[in-house]
Scaffold this motif. Structure first.
Motif, mmCIF file in Angstrom:
data_model
loop_
_atom_site.group_PDB
_atom_site.id
_atom_site.type_symbol
_atom_site.label_atom_id
_atom_site.label_comp_id
_atom_site.label_asym_id
_atom_site.label_seq_id
_atom_site.Cartn_x
_atom_site.Cartn_y
_atom_site.Cartn_z
ATOM 1 N N TYR A 117 0.690 -1.058 -0.330
ATOM 2 C CA TYR A 117 0.305 0.172 0.060
ATOM 3 C C TYR A 117 0.661 1.353 -0.023
ATOM 4 N N LYS A 118 0.262 2.520 -0.559
ATOM 5 C CA LYS A 118 0.815 3.425 -0.590
ATOM 6 C C LYS A 118 -0.205 4.823 0.602
ATOM 7 N N LYS A 119 0.613 5.430 1.157
ATOM 8 C CA LYS A 119 0.259 5.647 2.442
ATOM 9 C C LYS A 119 -0.275 7.825 1.935
ATOM 10 N N ILE A 120 -1.336 7.852 1.878
ATOM 11 C CA ILE A 120 -1.814 9.607 1.360
ATOM 12 C C ILE A 120 -2.669 9.862 2.787
ATOM 13 N N LYS A 121 -1.476 11.199 3.344
ATOM 14 C CA LYS A 121 -1.937 12.458 4.091
ATOM 15 C C LYS A 121 -2.469 13.532 3.132
ATOM 16 N N SER A 122 -3.733 14.407 4.658
ATOM 17 C CA SER A 122 -4.403 15.352 4.164
ATOM 18 C C SER A 122 -2.871 16.431 5.284
ATOM 19 N N PRO A 123 -3.289 17.531 4.719
ATOM 20 C CA PRO A 123 -2.916 18.620 5.452
ATOM 21 C C PRO A 123 -3.492 18.254 7.246
ATOM 22 N N CYS A 124 -2.765 18.806 8.328
ATOM 23 C CA CYS A 124 -3.527 18.822 9.157
ATOM 24 C C CYS A 124 -4.901 19.672 9.625
ATOM 25 N N ASN A 125 -5.679 19.417 9.900
ATOM 26 C CA ASN A 125 -6.480 20.734 10.059
ATOM 27 C C ASN A 125 -5.670 21.415 11.497
ATOM 28 N N PRO A 126 -6.133 22.685 11.523
ATOM 29 C CA PRO A 126 -5.997 23.008 12.546
ATOM 30 C C PRO A 126 -6.555 23.340 13.739
ATOM 31 N N LYS A 127 -7.822 23.317 13.744
ATOM 32 C CA LYS A 127 -8.504 23.778 14.689
ATOM 33 C C LYS A 127 -9.634 21.940 15.249
ATOM 34 N N THR A 128 -9.672 21.051 14.956
ATOM 35 C CA THR A 128 -9.832 19.888 15.386
ATOM 36 C C THR A 128 -7.988 19.208 15.654
ATOM 37 N N ARG A 129 -7.352 19.912 15.344
ATOM 38 C CA ARG A 129 -5.163 19.511 14.743
ATOM 39 C C ARG A 129 -6.077 17.259 15.068
ATOM 40 N N ARG A 130 -7.065 17.188 13.960
ATOM 41 C CA ARG A 130 -6.914 16.106 12.682
ATOM 42 C C ARG A 130 -6.959 15.738 11.756
ATOM 43 N N ARG A 131 -6.352 15.453 11.089
ATOM 44 C CA ARG A 131 -5.439 14.513 9.425
ATOM 45 C C ARG A 131 -6.259 13.281 9.028
ATOM 46 N N THR A 132 -6.971 13.357 7.396
ATOM 47 C CA THR A 132 -7.426 11.672 6.970
ATOM 48 C C THR A 132 -5.733 11.103 6.315
ATOM 49 N N ILE A 133 -5.776 9.633 6.393
ATOM 50 C CA ILE A 133 -4.672 9.097 6.095
ATOM 51 C C ILE A 133 -5.688 7.836 4.985
ATOM 52 N N SER A 134 -5.746 8.159 3.590
ATOM 53 C CA SER A 134 -6.325 6.969 2.642
ATOM 54 C C SER A 134 -5.134 6.277 2.687
ATOM 55 N N LEU A 135 -5.553 4.455 2.505
ATOM 56 C CA LEU A 135 -4.212 3.822 1.818
ATOM 57 C C LEU A 135 -5.132 3.248 -0.013
ATOM 58 N N LYS A 136 -3.594 3.351 -0.702
ATOM 59 C CA LYS A 136 -3.819 3.362 -1.765
ATOM 60 C C LYS A 136 -3.360 1.775 -2.487
ATOM 61 N N LEU A 137 -3.826 0.646 -2.600
ATOM 62 C CA LEU A 137 -2.770 -0.452 -3.056
ATOM 63 C C LEU A 137 -2.412 -0.333 -4.200
ATOM 64 N N VAL A 138 -1.562 -0.948 -4.425
ATOM 65 C CA VAL A 138 0.117 -0.463 -4.890
ATOM 66 C C VAL A 138 0.785 -1.501 -5.813
ATOM 67 N N ASP A 139 0.122 -2.978 -4.800
ATOM 68 C CA ASP A 139 0.424 -4.065 -5.955
ATOM 69 C C ASP A 139 0.061 -5.028 -4.889
ATOM 70 N N GLY A 140 -0.753 -6.484 -5.392
ATOM 71 C CA GLY A 140 -1.473 -7.572 -5.041
ATOM 72 C C GLY A 140 -3.219 -7.378 -5.740
ATOM 73 N N ALA A 141 -3.516 -8.755 -5.538
ATOM 74 C CA ALA A 141 -5.183 -8.572 -5.920
ATOM 75 C C ALA A 141 -6.052 -8.088 -4.854
ATOM 76 N N PRO A 142 -7.073 -7.347 -5.520
ATOM 77 C CA PRO A 142 -8.091 -6.587 -4.764
ATOM 78 C C PRO A 142 -8.843 -7.407 -4.181
ATOM 79 N N SER A 143 -9.024 -8.621 -4.656
ATOM 80 C CA SER A 143 -9.809 -9.919 -3.556
ATOM 81 C C SER A 143 -9.119 -10.451 -2.640
ATOM 82 N N ALA A 144 -7.726 -10.315 -2.357
ATOM 83 C CA ALA A 144 -6.622 -10.672 -1.103
ATOM 84 C C ALA A 144 -6.378 -9.606 -0.796
ATOM 85 N N CYS A 145 -6.397 -8.668 -0.467
ATOM 86 C CA CYS A 145 -5.871 -7.396 0.313
ATOM 87 C C CYS A 145 -7.405 -6.894 0.802
ATOM 88 N N LYS A 146 -7.418 -6.500 2.407
ATOM 89 C CA LYS A 146 -8.354 -6.745 2.770
ATOM 90 C C LYS A 146 -8.879 -4.993 2.817
#
Length: 552
Positions: free
Chosen positions: A216-245
């Motif tokens: 997988y490849k991690k894609i991080k969003s910029p930090c929200n200064p009000k909530t001090r939280r950020r979102t992280i999405s995992l993008k599949l780089v290598d592997g079968a989509p049926s086997a990878c959760k």
């Protein structure tokens, strides 16, 4: 800086290894390097001073510069061993330790002499001569030829032994490509060297999960200064989509703190505002984003008792019991607390303890005997109380009290009673139970029961056939199986039992359906096996159709 820019600009022209080596060289040049300057050893304390002199690095960053350490001297006492010739009659020799360097008062082995056994010298030496391996018997001969020693004393001279050849069959591991649907691969052994008639050309070792299939490849969003939280999405780089959760998984987490402060001690409590303050100074972080100095305040803690009350009182003694009201009084005086909110004095009242008394007002006191052994029949233990002081006309001379046994005492009492077991009766179809009688073999008849009756449910009274699986129903996507009654009472046992299973698993793969298990085979190579037939399913179901167990 120039080298870093060069690596960025010339990333196509130069290999990546050259840029990495240049960055490593820059990091090494900025590292802190020291030289140890050791002082002379003090013979009285056996200590020496070691100074760390900075050779390269920034003096403001390198903390150990010109640091002085005190440590024990190494190798303070040095000796020279002198060995005498070996005495053949006693097979012993003397060893003398002569002091070379060190304090004679502290070095214990100085001029020490002791005797020890001479080391054994091998008189017989042999040379191993191995013959070629016989492929039919997988054996070879080993002969020992005497090189040095007395042939009469050396037992192995010209001795010939026969043994198995080592590493007759050699194999090489071969891995099959990973199946993206099942995420599994097979490992087989291919024959490299050895007799093909004796060695199997290929061996299937096992089937296992593929390693490092999902990446997988991690894609991080910029930090929200009000909530001090950020979102992280995992993008599949290598592997079968049926086997990878975690395909395109998105989750949220806290941002890492960029500003860190050094805290000072809390100030004294301000009685006017009932608060105290503390100062925070910036320790790590960007001055443009972080405040250099912060001041925080909080309310002072009130002094409370163990019960959480702000008013603490000093307790006076209890008064004598008033016979008319059967009560006793006590006065409480304020010890700590606000006088405007807390009462200066309090009076509390409680009932007197009731005791059995004789006519002259004296209580009846008894002497307690120890508790008796636990009676397993009634699960109780008794104690006798004898009158110690009091009026005999008003107080009972002897009392007997009882209580239930504790679990440990009940278990020990039950162990003292031993019984002989009678045979089990036939199964009663109406209640589906069977019973047996126990008669007392060893134990006290007054404490233990003479006879006991044990009851138990009957087992395996109803036996059914295995039945056959039907074809997959296209409407419900299920298979069903019906089991018919072979043995048992028809009034208590069901005539038939039917149940169903889905044709596919929750992950979408085909479900395996099997027939009944066979018997275990005879012992081969220390293992017994049994099989069952695969009725519906893929080739992967063959793994679940075999069971093994070691020979007993």
């Amino acid at each position: 800086m120039k080298l870093a820019l060069m690596c960025v600009v010339l990333v196509v022209a130069l290999p990546a290894a050259f840029c990495k080596n240049q960055n490593r060289a820059n990091a090494k040049s900025q590292a802190c390097r020291y030289k140890k300057d050791k002082g002379p050893c003090n013979p009285d304390t056996n200590k020496q001073m070691v100074t760390l002199v900075l050779l390269s690095g920034d003096p403001t960053r390198c903390k150990k510069a010109n640091k002085v350490i005190e440590r024990n001297c190494k190798k303070a006492c040095r000796y020279r061993k002198t060995k005498s010739a070996c005495d053949p009659q006693t097979n012993k020799q003397t060893v003398t330790f002569t002091l070379v360097s060190g304090n004679p008062a502290k070095c214990k082995k100085a001029n020490k002499v002791h005797q020890r056994k001479c080391k054994k010298v091998k008189d017989c030496r042999y040379k191993k001569v191995k013959s070629a391996c016989n492929p039919d018997t997988n054996k070879l001969t080993v002969s020992f030829n005497l090189i040095s020693g007395d042939p009469k004393k050396c037992k192995k001279s010209n001795k010939v032994t026969e043994r198995n050849c080592k590493k007759a069959c050699r194999y090489k591991k071969q891995k099959s490509p990973c199946d993206p649907k099942t995420n599994r691969q097979t490992i087989s052994l291919q024959l490299v060297s050895g007799d093909p008639e004796r060695c199997k050309r290929t061996k299937t070792v096992r089937e296992r999960k593929c390693k490092k299939v999902c990446r997988y490849k991690k894609i991080k969003s910029p930090c929200n200064p009000k909530t001090r939280r950020r979102t992280i999405s995992l993008k599949l780089v290598d592997g079968a989509p049926s086997a990878c959760k975690a395909v395109n998984r998105v989750f949220e987490r806290k941002c890492k703190k960029g500003c860190k402060y050094e805290r000072s001690a809390w100030s004294d409590c301000d009685s006017s505002t009932n608060t105290r303050s503390r100062e925070l100074r910036l320790k790590r972080g960007k001055p443009s984003k972080c405040q250099s100095v912060k001041t925080i305040t909080k309310p002072c803690k009130r002094r409370r008792s163990s019960k959480g009350k702000t008013c603490i009182y000093q307790r006076g003694p209890w008064s004598e019991c008033d016979q008319s009201t059967n009560t006793m009084n006590r006065t409480l005086t304020l010890k700590h607390g606000d006088q405007s909110k807390c009462q200066s004095m309090k009076a509390i009242q409680k009932t007197c303890k009731q005791r059995t008394k004789s006519a002259d007002g004296k209580a009846c006191k008894y002497q307690r005997a120890p508790w008796s052994q636990c009676n397993p029949v009634s699960n109780t233990m008794t104690r006798t109380l004898t009158l110690k002081s009091g009026d005999e006309t008003k107080c009972q001379t002897i009392k007997q009290i009882s209580r239930t046994c504790k679990r440990r005492a009940a278990l020990t009492a039950a162990k003292e009673c031993k019984y002989t077991f009678g045979p089990w009766s036939k199964c009663i179809t109406s209640t589906n139970t069977k019973s047996r009688m126990l008669s007392l073999k060893k134990g006290d008849p007054e404490v233990c029961e003479q006879t006991k009756e044990l009851k138990r449910k009957c087992r395996n009274q109803c036996k059914y056939s295995f039945g056959n699986w039907t074809d997959c129903d296209p409407d419900t996507q299920t298979r069903s199986r019906t089991k018919l009654l072979i043995k048992g009472d028809k009034s208590t046992c069901k005539q038939e039992i039917s149940f169903s299973k889905s044709c596919t698993r929750p992950n979408g793969n085909e479900r395996c359906f099997f027939g009944p298990w066979g018997d275990f085979s005879s012992c081969m190579n220390g293992v017994m096996m049994k099989h069952r037939k695969v009725i519906h399913g893929s080739a992967a179901c063959e793994r679940k159709a075999v069971k093994t167990r070691p020979c007993s």
